[in-house]
Design a protein around this motif. Structure first.
Motif, PDB file in Angstrom:
ATOM      1  N   CYS A  10       0.846  -1.201   0.000  1.00 22.48           N
ATOM      2  CA  CYS A  10       0.000   0.000   0.000  1.00 22.48           C
ATOM      3  C   CYS A  10       0.883   1.253   0.000  1.00 22.48           C
ATOM      4  N   ASP A  11       0.774   2.046  -1.053  1.00 27.35           N
ATOM      5  CA  ASP A  11       1.581   3.272  -1.159  1.00 27.35           C
ATOM      6  C   ASP A  11       1.273   4.257  -0.039  1.00 27.35           C
ATOM      7  N   THR A  12       0.010   4.329   0.362  1.00 28.29           N
ATOM      8  CA  THR A  12      -0.372   5.236   1.445  1.00 28.29           C
ATOM      9  C   THR A  12       0.305   4.821   2.750  1.00 28.29           C
ATOM     10  N   CYS A  13       0.313   3.506   3.042  1.00 28.17           N
ATOM     11  CA  CYS A  13       0.984   3.016   4.259  1.00 28.17           C
ATOM     12  C   CYS A  13       2.472   3.339   4.211  1.00 28.17           C
ATOM     13  N   ARG A  15       3.992   5.746   2.593  1.00 31.18           N
ATOM     14  CA  ARG A  15       4.182   7.189   2.764  1.00 31.18           C
ATOM     15  C   ARG A  15       4.054   7.572   4.235  1.00 31.18           C
ATOM     16  N   ILE A  16       3.050   7.017   4.914  1.00 29.07           N
ATOM     17  CA  ILE A  16       2.820   7.340   6.324  1.00 29.07           C
ATOM     18  C   ILE A  16       3.968   6.840   7.192  1.00 29.07           C
ATOM     19  N   ASN A 103      -5.769   6.539   7.839  1.00 30.81           N
ATOM     20  CA  ASN A 103      -4.760   7.353   7.186  1.00 30.81           C
ATOM     21  C   ASN A 103      -5.163   8.813   6.998  1.00 30.81           C
ATOM     22  N   LYS A 105      -5.284  12.755   7.614  1.00 36.01           N
ATOM     23  CA  LYS A 105      -4.212  13.681   8.029  1.00 36.01           C
ATOM     24  C   LYS A 105      -4.237  13.907   9.536  1.00 36.01           C
TER      25      LYS A 105
END
Length: 117
Positions: A10-13, A15-16, A103, A105
């Protein structure tokens, strides 16, 4: 406890995780490679008070199974979380008896603040 449940694909994971600048004391659990156990899910439930709060209604399987048109109980949410990793709202960050789910902000900012106090 310092642990993060995430999905390595997961790209979002990703990044976080980068954004959080984690100390080495954190344990990372890729939920696709190492599925959630009942103990994991129950521990998260103790901190949130709800299995539904851990549940992702954006999951592809949620739509495919038409779950939005079914009345799901807390037990149903728990069973689905244990059945397939995609149902977990990611990432889930456990830190010092606090839990940060998802996720948004605001959630990520709160987690980062808690970790770097």
């Amino acid at each position: 406890m310092a642990k993060i449940y995430y999905l390595s694909t997961c790209d979002t994971c990703k990044r976080i995780l980068k954004e959080l600048e984690l100390p080495e004391s954190f344990t990372l659990q890729d939920i696709k490679k190492e599925p959630l156990t009942e103990k994991d899910v129950e521990q998260m439930h103790q901190l949130t008070g709800s299995y539904e709060a851990l549940f992702s209604k954006r999951a592809r399987l949620y739509k495919e199974r038409d779950l939005k048109n079914k009345k799901l109980s807390e037990q149903d949410y728990k069973d689905l979380l244990l059945e397939h990793y995609t149902f977990l709202k990611r990432p889930v960050i456990l830190y010092n008896d606090k839990i940060f789910v998802g996720n948004s902000k605001k959630v990520v900012a709160s987690a980062k603040e808690a970790i770097h106090e």
